[in-house]
Design an enzyme around this catalytic site. Structure first.
Site, PDB file in Angstrom:
ATOM      1  N   GLU A   1       9.458  -9.776  -1.166  1.00 50.05           N
ATOM      2  CA  GLU A   1      10.009  -8.312  -0.952  1.00 50.05           C
ATOM      3  C   GLU A   1       9.267  -7.984   0.505  1.00 50.05           C
ATOM      4  O   GLU A   1       8.199  -7.386   0.584  1.00 50.05           O
ATOM      5  CB  GLU A   1       9.881  -7.320  -2.058  1.00 50.05           C
ATOM      6  CG  GLU A   1      10.909  -6.278  -1.792  1.00 50.05           C
ATOM      7  CD  GLU A   1      10.465  -5.045  -1.102  1.00 50.05           C
ATOM      8  OE1 GLU A   1      10.765  -4.942   0.184  1.00 50.05           O
ATOM      9  OE2 GLU A   1       9.587  -4.083  -1.283  1.00 50.05           O
TER      10      GLU A   1
ATOM     11  N   GLU B   1      13.881  -8.351  -7.212  1.00 46.55           N
ATOM     12  CA  GLU B   1      12.983  -7.709  -8.391  1.00 46.55           C
ATOM     13  C   GLU B   1      14.072  -6.791  -9.032  1.00 46.55           C
ATOM     14  O   GLU B   1      15.066  -6.389  -8.394  1.00 46.55           O
ATOM     15  CB  GLU B   1      11.888  -6.907  -7.804  1.00 46.55           C
ATOM     16  CG  GLU B   1      10.814  -7.826  -7.253  1.00 46.55           C
ATOM     17  CD  GLU B   1       9.392  -7.045  -6.609  1.00 46.55           C
ATOM     18  OE1 GLU B   1       8.429  -7.577  -6.945  1.00 46.55           O
ATOM     19  OE2 GLU B   1       9.658  -5.952  -5.991  1.00 46.55           O
TER      20      GLU B   1
ATOM     21  N   GLU C   1       9.908  -3.365  12.918  1.00 47.02           N
ATOM     22  CA  GLU C   1       9.535  -2.425  11.920  1.00 47.02           C
ATOM     23  C   GLU C   1       8.375  -1.670  12.442  1.00 47.02           C
ATOM     24  O   GLU C   1       7.406  -2.250  12.418  1.00 47.02           O
ATOM     25  CB  GLU C   1       9.393  -3.179  10.738  1.00 47.02           C
ATOM     26  CG  GLU C   1       8.934  -2.129   9.422  1.00 47.02           C
ATOM     27  CD  GLU C   1       8.874  -2.801   8.017  1.00 47.02           C
ATOM     28  OE1 GLU C   1       9.374  -2.241   7.084  1.00 47.02           O
ATOM     29  OE2 GLU C   1       8.227  -3.964   7.997  1.00 47.02           O
TER      30      GLU C   1
ATOM     31  N   TRP D   1       0.829  -1.199   0.087  1.00 47.70           N
ATOM     32  CA  TRP D   1      -0.069  -0.019   0.020  1.00 47.70           C
ATOM     33  C   TRP D   1       0.612   1.381  -0.083  1.00 47.70           C
ATOM     34  O   TRP D   1       0.278   2.392  -0.187  1.00 47.70           O
ATOM     35  CB  TRP D   1      -0.920   0.109   1.233  1.00 47.70           C
ATOM     36  CG  TRP D   1      -0.367  -0.259   2.577  1.00 47.70           C
ATOM     37  CD1 TRP D   1      -0.543  -1.248   3.301  1.00 47.70           C
ATOM     38  CD2 TRP D   1       0.282   0.759   3.395  1.00 47.70           C
ATOM     39  NE1 TRP D   1       0.171  -1.216   4.656  1.00 47.70           N
ATOM     40  CE2 TRP D   1       0.598   0.139   4.601  1.00 47.70           C
ATOM     41  CE3 TRP D   1       0.686   2.071   3.181  1.00 47.70           C
ATOM     42  CZ2 TRP D   1       1.410   0.720   5.566  1.00 47.70           C
ATOM     43  CZ3 TRP D   1       1.452   2.844   4.220  1.00 47.70           C
ATOM     44  CH2 TRP D   1       1.619   2.161   5.494  1.00 47.70           C
ATOM     45  N   ASN D   2       2.146   1.090   0.219  1.00 45.50           N
ATOM     46  CA  ASN D   2       2.798   2.454   0.229  1.00 45.50           C
ATOM     47  C   ASN D   2       3.254   2.875  -1.142  1.00 45.50           C
ATOM     48  O   ASN D   2       3.348   4.094  -1.217  1.00 45.50           O
ATOM     49  CB  ASN D   2       4.059   2.176   1.189  1.00 45.50           C
ATOM     50  CG  ASN D   2       5.060   1.078   0.520  1.00 45.50           C
ATOM     51  OD1 ASN D   2       4.453   0.165  -0.036  1.00 45.50           O
ATOM     52  ND2 ASN D   2       6.345   1.219   1.121  1.00 45.50           N
TER      53      ASN D   2
ATOM     54  N   CYS E   1       9.631   0.273   3.389  1.00 50.21           N
ATOM     55  CA  CYS E   1      10.225  -0.969   3.938  1.00 50.21           C
ATOM     56  C   CYS E   1      11.592  -0.664   4.004  1.00 50.21           C
ATOM     57  O   CYS E   1      12.341  -1.410   4.849  1.00 50.21           O
ATOM     58  CB  CYS E   1       9.802  -2.001   3.068  1.00 50.21           C
ATOM     59  SG  CYS E   1      10.388  -1.790   1.195  1.00 50.21           S
TER      60      CYS E   1
END
Length: 705
Positions: free
Chosen positions: A464, A678, A601, A366-367, A498
């Protein structure tokens, strides 16, 4: 004006992908396209008149319509324009259409005759009536095409776009009192109202941007399946506007039937798509990149509305990242999308083929919703796979826009599909036997569940996941640069990144100066509505997430950490933002490294600053975590910088910078921060499978008689 341009952009994408120019659906879309053009011209004229101090009654009285072959809107007010104002648009309503409108609508305003200044009837217009208020109200949103789009369509299809009867189109319009709703496919409804000018009796335009508090009256977003926005679901999920705390967008949650349809469409479309030559797929992806870039402002607005991130980030960084990614993989699939040949001992030779995996699934974060969607779909499609993508349940908009972009660029229906919903929808995707690979971005805990489900079918995965990254600042670095790096590593996107370097290790010789400048510069950050260009820090993605971050901060304070700046609900001047999800950046010192705030986190603006004096010691402390996504080092001693980087157990690192992610470099983490990579050339391995072929040039050597 801005609203109308957004309508026009949305319709343009839909119009140009429809195909047959004569289809009824295309005509309807084209007519709404010009309605947006009309609104732009009328809005600009009105603004110019107001700015010039023109009497507005005289201005609107100067807008007239003739009843000849078409109605032409113009003004003869010379006070500002210095000549007759003709914005160059025509509502293409033929006389027969006017008669139909009159037969269907009984309420009319008095009809006016156009007079010259000497009160004598204008010979050209003496027998022409003004369009009535009622006729204008119903006809205005229904007709043809703005000049640029018209010419572009002519180039594309080579034939004239005909007009369409208001009676036929009116049945598809939603009217409410004096309002007419323009429904843009898959996006919010925009409307305007037309009111009678009390003096002239003519129509006056009012543009209405729907309030975020009235989302229930807006159409919910729909999944994009097999080339169409549609849903069999009646279950709607309501989002919140994180800037105001009021209800925001909504969307239809994909039902199991929708998910099955999307996977079936992807399965059916993949074979044909995968059979194209890499250069053919590359051409389509490059066109998608161009289209995405053209819609940059729209992307930025949607991304900021969904995430709360400032538009100065989304309109620039997110669009550029997506465009770069599409262009990069368009090139890579051509040069590295094939195999290799080899001479073998004896009478054989061999070659390898790079082949698609098949149907793939992308599950986004969502970020950075658009970045997640493009980073997963661009390499997947480049190497011949199809994809069903599920954006985060909090941020659906730009994945749907990306689906439009792909289709307009020429990606066949079914190759890229978007389903909407939460974990239940994700489970349906991951557990389907037709899916060959899952690419997931999100938390460690959710990632483990996805990995476990995928492993049952031996599916390939890319994960990720989260991080708690270290940023090491040596005493020989430039202080201002290191503060800039620390701010980018913690405050960018309201800390919702992240890879953020939230454990900041500063050499004891410079820590006081570092903290002084950090606090001074942090205090200058402009907090505000994410759609304002001057805003540097917007709200968190939701108030619930803001509350979660507050909980981390409060527990750290209760545990003995010293909060030297921020960490409070941020006051914002605007009244409409008083209930928004705002919180000020938090800077901690005096933390022990086994505290929750230093180990877990937070995914928010919470920086812990630690002193250090010894290189080996700080490396050991930096590596003392279950995460391994990212790290950064600031030093002017490049030998030391490379030495330290080589010893940090992370997948992505920066030397004298932070949080840059060029698509040419791979992205991923060590330890519990993920699996696979990625981006970069390694994506060739991630999104293809290798087939070996042995070719015999002679007779088969057989030991059997």
């Amino acid at each position: 004006i801005e609203i109308s341009r957004e309508i026009m952009s949305s319709y343009t994408a839909t119009v140009l992908r429809m195909g047959e120019i004569g289809s009824a659906s295309l005509v309807k879309l084209i007519t709404n396209q010009l309605a947006a053009t009309h609104l732009i011209a009328a809005g600009e004229a009105t603004l110019m008149a107001k700015q010039a101090g023109v009497d507005m009654n005289a201005f609107f009285d100067g807008v007239r319509a003739s009843a000849g072959n078409s109605y032409v809107f113009e003004t003869e007010t010379p006070l500002f324009f210095n000549k007759s104002f003709d914005p160059g648009f025509t509502i293409d309503l033929h006389c027969k259409d006017l008669r139909i409108a009159r037969e269907n609508h009984s309420e009319y305003l008095p009809l006016h005759k156009k007079k010259k200044e000497n009160n004598e009837a204008d010979e050209d217009h003496a027998n022409r009536d003004y369009m009535s208020y009622e006729e204008y109200r119903h006809a205005y949103p229904l007709h043809a095409l703005g000049e640029d789009l018209y010419l572009e369509t002519m180039d594309k299809y080579g034939e004239k776009v005909g007009s369409s009867s208001p009676a036929r189109l009116l049945q598809d319009r939603v009217t409410d009192n004096d309002g007419v709703t323009l429904a843009t496919p898959g996006y919010d409804d925009w409307s305007y109202t037309i009111e009678k000018n009390s003096d002239s009796g003519l129509a006056v335009l009012h543009l209405n941007r729907p309030s975020s508090t009235a989302s229930s009256s807006s159409s919910p977003l729909q999944p994009f399946i097999n080339g169409t926005f549609s849903s069999s679901s009646s279950s709607v999920h309501q989002l919140e506007d994180s800037a105001t705390g009021s209800p925001g967008k909504s969307y239809f949650i994909s039902r199991p039937e929708d998910v099955q349809e999307a996977i079936s469409a992807a399965d059916k479309a993949q074979e044909e798509w995968g059979a194209l030559a890499p250069a053919q797929r590359a051409k389509i992806l490059r066109k998608a990149a161009d289209l995405l870039e053209k819609r940059g402002k729209e992307v930025g607005r949607l991304e900021s509305e969904d995430t709360g991130r400032p538009i100065q980030e989304t309109e620039w960084g997110d669009v550029a990242s997506g465009v770069d990614c599409l262009n990069y993989f368009a090139g890579l699939c051509v040069v590295e999308g094939g195999g290799e040949s080899m001479e073998l001992p004896g009478s054989g030779w061999g070659y390898t083929r790079r082949e698609p995996l098949g149907v793939t699934v992308g599950i986004g974060a969502w970020n950075y919703p658009l970045q997640s969607a493009v980073w997963k779909s661009a390499p997947a499609l480049a190497f011949g796979n199809s994809m069903v993508f599920k954006p985060s349940e909090l941020t659906p908009s730009t994945a749907l826009l990306l689906a439009e972009v792909y289709q307009e660029a020429g990606v066949p229906a079914g190759v890229f599909n978007v389903v909407l919903g939460g974990g239940e929808v994700g489970e349906l995707l991951v557990n389907d036997d037709r899916v060959a690979k899952v690419s997931f971005t999100g938390s460690v805990e959710t990632g483990k569940k996805v990995y476990e489900m995928a492993s049952r079918g031996l599916k390939r995965v890319t994960m990720e996941l989260g991080g708690k990254s270290p940023l090491i600042i040596f005493d020989d670095c430039d202080i201002e640069d290191s503060v800039s790096g620390a701010m980018m590593a913690n405050w960018y996107s309201s800390g919702q990144v992240c890879s953020n370097g939230t454990r900041v290790y500063v050499h004891e010789n410079i820590i006081d100066k570092f903290l002084e400048r950090l606090i001074e510069r942090t205090a200058k950050l402009k907090v505000g509505h994410p759609l304002k260009p001057e805003t540097e820090v917007g709200p968190m993605v939701t108030r619930a997430h803001r509350d979660k971050v507050e909980g981390f901060i409060q527990r750290a304070v209760d545990g003995g950490a010293k909060l030297v700046y921020g960490g409070k609900r941020q006051g914002v001047d605007e009244e409409e933002l008083k209930d928004g999800a705002f919180i000020s950046p938090a800077i901690f010192v005096g933390c022990s490294e086994d505290m929750e705030i230093a180990k877990e986190e937070v995914f928010g603006m919470a920086m812990c600053v630690f002193p250090f004096s010894d290189e080996d010691d700080v490396i050991q402390r930096a590596n003392n975590t279950r995460f391994g996504l990212s790290a950064g080092v600031f030093t002017n001693n490049l030998a030391r910088g490379h030495r330290v980087i080589s010893k940090l157990k992370v997948g992505t690192s920066w030397l004298n910078n932070y949080n840059l992610a060029p698509v040419e470099m791979s992205w991923g983490g060590y330890k519990q921060s993920g699996l696979g990579r990625e981006n970069g050339r390694v994506a060739v391995e991630s999104w293809t499978q290798l087939k070996s072929v042995y070719v015999e040039k002679e007779n088969v050597a057989c030991s059997y008689e």
